[in-house]
Design an enzyme around this catalytic site. Sequence first.
Site, PDB file in Angstrom:
ATOM      1  NE  ARG A   1      -4.241  -1.693   0.133  1.00 52.38           N
ATOM      2  CZ  ARG A   1      -4.396  -2.689  -0.826  1.00 52.38           C
ATOM      3  NH1 ARG A   1      -3.327  -3.057  -1.314  1.00 52.38           N
ATOM      4  NH2 ARG A   1      -5.444  -3.519  -0.533  1.00 52.38           N
TER       5      ARG A   1
ATOM      6  CD  GLU B   1      -3.320   3.565  -4.827  1.00 52.84           C
ATOM      7  OE1 GLU B   1      -2.326   3.028  -4.893  1.00 52.84           O
ATOM      8  OE2 GLU B   1      -4.424   3.027  -4.643  1.00 52.84           O
TER       9      GLU B   1
ATOM     10  CG  HIS C   1      -3.631  -0.021  -6.768  1.00 50.62           C
ATOM     11  ND1 HIS C   1      -3.987   0.458  -5.733  1.00 50.62           N
ATOM     12  CD2 HIS C   1      -3.704  -1.388  -6.412  1.00 50.62           C
ATOM     13  CE1 HIS C   1      -4.353  -0.454  -4.645  1.00 50.62           C
ATOM     14  NE2 HIS C   1      -4.053  -1.584  -5.231  1.00 50.62           N
TER      15      HIS C   1
END
Length: 315
Positions: free
Chosen positions: A235, A264, A286
Amino acid sequence: MQAVFLDKGTFSDGIDLPAPAGISDYVTYNDTPKDTDLIIERCKDADIIITNKVQIGAEVIAGLPKLKLIQLTATGMNNVDQAACDKHGVALYNVAGYAVKSVPEHTFMLMLTAMRAGIHYHQKVADGTWLANGNFCLLDIPLIDLEDKTLGIIGIGTIGKRVTEIARAFGMTVLWAEHQGRTPRNDDYTAFDEVLARADVLSLHCPLTEQTEHLINKDTLAKMSKQPLIVNVARGGVVDSQALTDAINNEQIIGYASDVFEQEPIANDDPLLSLSDHPRVIFSPHNAWGSKSAQETLWQILSKQVADFIDNQYQ
């Protein structure tokens, strides 16, 4: 039962996402803004909400008296108020185990690209630099082999163990880091600070918790005596972005390869973006989890969970 999928667009085009068995009314939205009133309006008749990253807060849960289940299309559950679910009798499910191939393979894509300056050399071919150089090869940035290097892994779950297997196939020595500040639980683990000191590559696979937030910071970076490459598929918040940026600029570490970021999509003012042209920095948006087979496996797991939940409602 009615199910509403709030952010179907988080899956790739062409992935078949049929309604799980037992759902008679299936409503999908490509994406849903962070708007409490809109989420409630879209889900007012729903028994089941399916979502990946839409924030489901206490006000939303309280405003949906028909709601019985929130089914996440991810492992992380930070975007849902779990206490509110408990209070209102709403079940909360996640999906685990779907990316045990995708994430490890993506880890090595990032690692190899950074260690061998892959983006840098691609650009030198594409922009004519190699042609202008005139030599049969171009080697202005050293290529670094993985064989005989030491890989430190923080986060030894299913994915960390698969990364271990692949690393050993490359001829790497693997160290599993014990939790920071703890004595190694057995001979399979190595003290956290020792891993930092010995690693040529440090790969992050731990969850984001109070204990791991900014685990990679100014102090821990200072303990990395071998100037390692850091790979982050955990993360974004596990890494202090400013401290990491400073460490690369100060040559404390050789590079950074990351699939995850503190915000994000990544914010325009994230200091990491200043490293975009560095030959040993590579970013991906991601998507380490999202190979075609991983997405299909995820939906199979989710569909069974939802169908089983519905069956249990009628027993």
